[in-house]
Motif scaffolding. Structure first.
Motif, short mmCIF file in Angstrom:
data_model
loop_
_atom_site.label_atom_id
_atom_site.label_comp_id
_atom_site.label_asym_id
_atom_site.label_seq_id
_atom_site.Cartn_x
_atom_site.Cartn_y
_atom_site.Cartn_z
N LEU A 159 19.93 -7.84 8.90
CA LEU A 159 18.73 -8.19 7.90
C LEU A 159 18.10 -7.09 7.61
CD1 LEU A 159 17.08 -10.90 10.71
CD2 LEU A 159 18.52 -11.28 8.50
N THR A 160 18.81 -5.67 7.42
CA THR A 160 18.24 -4.68 7.29
C THR A 160 18.89 -4.34 5.52
OG1 THR A 160 19.91 -3.17 7.76
CG2 THR A 160 18.21 -3.97 9.53
N GLU A 161 18.61 -3.05 4.93
CA GLU A 161 19.17 -2.61 3.74
C GLU A 161 20.15 -1.62 4.04
OE1 GLU A 161 16.09 -1.09 1.60
OE2 GLU A 161 14.68 -3.18 1.36
N ALA A 165 21.53 -10.12 16.08
CA ALA A 165 20.70 -9.95 14.50
C ALA A 165 20.23 -8.44 14.79
CB ALA A 165 19.47 -11.00 14.66
N MET A 166 20.41 -7.62 13.47
CA MET A 166 19.90 -6.35 13.41
C MET A 166 18.67 -6.37 12.45
SD MET A 166 23.71 -4.82 12.24
CE MET A 166 24.74 -4.30 13.58
N PHE A 167 17.65 -5.46 13.20
CA PHE A 167 16.33 -5.52 12.62
C PHE A 167 16.00 -4.16 12.39
CE2 PHE A 167 16.41 -9.64 14.94
CZ PHE A 167 15.54 -10.39 14.15
N MET A 223 28.85 -3.66 9.10
CA MET A 223 28.14 -4.77 8.80
C MET A 223 27.21 -4.63 7.59
SD MET A 223 29.22 -6.45 11.41
CE MET A 223 30.36 -5.90 12.64
N MET A 224 27.80 -5.28 6.53
CA MET A 224 27.17 -5.12 5.16
C MET A 224 25.83 -5.64 5.25
SD MET A 224 30.21 -6.63 3.07
CE MET A 224 29.29 -6.55 1.41
N PRO A 225 24.58 -5.03 4.61
CA PRO A 225 23.43 -5.37 4.65
C PRO A 225 23.19 -6.90 3.87
CG PRO A 225 23.72 -3.72 3.03
CD PRO A 225 25.01 -3.68 3.65
N GLY A 226 22.38 -7.65 4.40
CA GLY A 226 22.26 -9.02 3.91
C GLY A 226 23.24 -9.97 3.88
N THR A 233 14.66 -14.15 6.96
CA THR A 233 14.22 -13.01 8.02
C THR A 233 12.85 -13.44 8.33
OG1 THR A 233 15.41 -11.53 6.45
CG2 THR A 233 13.67 -10.59 7.84
N GLU A 234 11.79 -13.95 7.74
CA GLU A 234 10.57 -14.07 8.00
C GLU A 234 10.75 -15.16 9.46
OE1 GLU A 234 6.41 -16.26 6.87
OE2 GLU A 234 8.17 -15.74 5.26
#
Length: 581
Positions: free
Chosen positions: A461-463, A419-421, A528-531, A490-491
């Protein structure tokens, strides 16, 4: 007690340095902007595309190829990026100060023959670019610039992989905590293809590459490649190393000295962009070509810029390889999106051009995918001037290239969730980026087994679009699927850091995005596409034979995987892993 005193001393040092940088950065920011070179004054396409020096990674002895040991230095010198731009202070790789270039020499290695390199740091005591002490960079006690070289796409022992903590200063006077030896050993027993070498020092990769520490590496396997009859030779088979830079009026490289969150990070910004597009060390160069086929090995060596390449006259690319591996068959396309550190191997047939010139252009937003549109300057890459006369061309584009063993998902021994934060300040400005909620220096959590395959589900999980690079392993992209109810998921992930506990299957059920045809082969980097959740099958063995490695991959200091936007990688978006038997 000694340890505590050292920590207190270092803390005071960092606080003082941070405060000094902050004050200097804030005071100097406006003046620096005023001193920016107006790129509109630079005429495009006035410099010829340079031939990069080529350096054989092997010897000829009595008509036979033999392993070779080389010493390659890193030197401080000045470099002309454009006819009308003052010479630029850079760091450059080369056999000597006189022959050092930006990019460095293209190393050409031969399959099965060891290439051993002693990388020698001849750099000055202080950097030519601003750097940030608050993102855990390598900081030597007695000065000097930490460097270490990673061969991107190479499959070799951990001690030769260029670990971020294996850095060293000039003369090996100081070394990082994971440094092991002076000579790196590249066994060259993997599939033939394209790689590139670049600096990889902790927290300093972005500034060391901006300064010029990068170059191409080609592994050739003549018995496999020669029958393909692709374009060959110095004129018709050329690396194109592309990156962006900004410049001051005095010709020096411009990098903002003030961070987007100066109270937290005095200098770090989430992405670096420059408006001058550099190819093989020249801004917007030109190349005169014959009406025949050319092979271009295109490397995106930018810190953060994505490129969407296309020809202004509609010429097509024929893609024959992606990253370090050939495709099973050629793919024809009018455009190619290349993320930072990705490589695409293409053939372009200029005999099909209906015009006498064409521009290799770019229209990728920055940051990608939803940032600013391109400008006049950063939308142009280079110009091709096409001769009128037709010429004989014996090269071909075969219907089939190289077929590697299939990627069989049923052989996967486990599934991992990556997971990318991105974390932000109260002003909604990025402060740092983690993978699986952990910084780079947290304990190792991943222990893949040599000779196995694993499914990794990468959850962005980023933009931003993050190009994920895995050292040692190669992978195939299986699926890209959008997340639904992203805020809710995401939460949960921010709180639990557990995709299974957060019921990822409940959220990873949005629309699928097809994997582009030329990206369906074996990769070592992917966007890695956002969302989205991107599912990949990672192979920890040689892909051409499915055999185990010819070296002990379980040695220290292990390997890493990370985002290859260098500003993200330097600010903790990197994680270690260790191989086990």
């Amino acid at each position: 007690m000694e340890f505590m005193l050292c920590r207190k001393t270092m803390t005071r040092f960092l606080l003082l340095l941070t405060a000094t940088l902050l004050v200097a950065g804030v005071k100097g920011a406006t003046k620096s902007e005023d001193r920016l070179f107006n790129l509109e004054k630079l005429e495009m396409f006035v410099d010829d595309l340079p031939h990069l020096p080529r350096l054989r990674g092997y010897h000829f002895v009595n008509g036979s190829l033999k392993p070779r040991s080389i010493q390659i230095g890193m030197f401080f010198k000045k470099w002309k990026f454009h006819r009308d731009l003052p010479a630029t202070p850079v760091f450059a790789y080369g056999l000597s100060w006189h022959t050092a270039t930006v990019p460095g020499p293209t190393i050409e290695a031969a399959y099965g023959l060891d290439t051993s390199v002693t990388w020698q740091n001849h750099l000055p005591s202080s950097h030519i670019l601003p750097w940030d002490p608050t993102i855990s960079p390598a900081i030597p006690k007695h000065g000097g610039i930490p460097t270490v070289v990673h061969l991107h796409g190479g499959i070799h022992e951990p001690s030769s992989d260029g670990n971020a903590d294996s850095w060293f200063t000039a003369g090996f006077n100081e070394t990082g905590k994971k440094w092991t030896k002076t000579m790196t050993h590249y066994v060259n027993k993997q599939h033939p293809g394209n790689m590139w070498y670049h600096d990889h020092a902790a927290g300093l990769t972005r500034v060391n590459l901006l300064a010029g520490l990068l170059g191409a590496y080609i592994l050739r396997h003549s018995s496999i490649e020669s029958p393909l009859r692709l374009p060959t030779g110095r004129e018709f088979d050329r690396p194109l190393i592309v990156f962006d830079r900004g410049f001051r009026r005095d010709g020096s490289i411009y990098m903002n000295a003030t961070g987007n969150n100066p109270q937290i990070h005095p200098q770090w910004q989430p992405e670096y962009f420059g408006d001058a597009i550099i190819v093989n060390g020249k801004a917007w160069p030109r190349l005169t070509v014959q009406r025949r086929k050319y092979r271009f090995r295109i490397i995106n060596a930018a810190n953060a810029r994505f490129f969407r390449f296309f020809f202004s006259n509609g010429l097509r690319f024929v893609v024959i390889g992606s990253d370090s591996a050939y495709l099973p068959k050629p793919v024809r396309t009018k455009s190619i999106i290349l993320a930072p550190s990705e490589i695409v191997d293409v053939v372009v047939d200029f005999s099909k051009s209906k015009t006498k010139t064409t521009i290799l252009a770019n229209n990728a937003a920055y940051p990608y995918p939803s940032g600013d549109p391109v400008t006049e300057e950063n939308s142009k890459v280079m110009k091709f001037i096409i001769k009128d006369k037709s010429v004989s061309d014996t090269s071909t584009i075969p219907k089939k290239l190289i077929q590697y063993p299939l990627a069989d998902v049923s052989t996967s021994v486990r599934t991992r969730y990556i997971a990318m934060f991105e974390y932000v300040s109260k002003d909604d400005e990025p402060t740092h980026l983690y993978i699986n909620g952990l910084p780079y220096n947290a304990a190792v959590r991943e222990f893949p087994k040599i000779g196995t395959s694993e499914v990794w589900e990468v959850i962005n999980l980023t933009e931003d679009n993050h190009p994920l690079h895995i050292h040692l392993g190669l992978f195939k992209v299986l699926e890209q699927r959008a997340l639904v109810e992203t805020e809710e998921f995401t939460e949960c992930m921010t709180k639990e850091l557990d995709a299974v506990k957060c019921q990822i299957s409940k959220y990873a059920r949005g629309n699928k995005t097809a994997v582009t045809a030329h990206e369906q082969g074996w990769k070592n980097v992917f966007k890695m596409m956002p969302g989205h959740v991107t599912k990949i099958l990672v192979r920890f063995s040689y892909i051409h034979s499915n055999e185990s490695y010819s070296f002990d991959a379980t040695q220290e200091p292990g390997y890493v995987y990370h985002c290859h936007i260098l500003d993200h990688e330097d600010n903790m978006m990197m994680r270690p892993f260790e191989m086990v038997k």
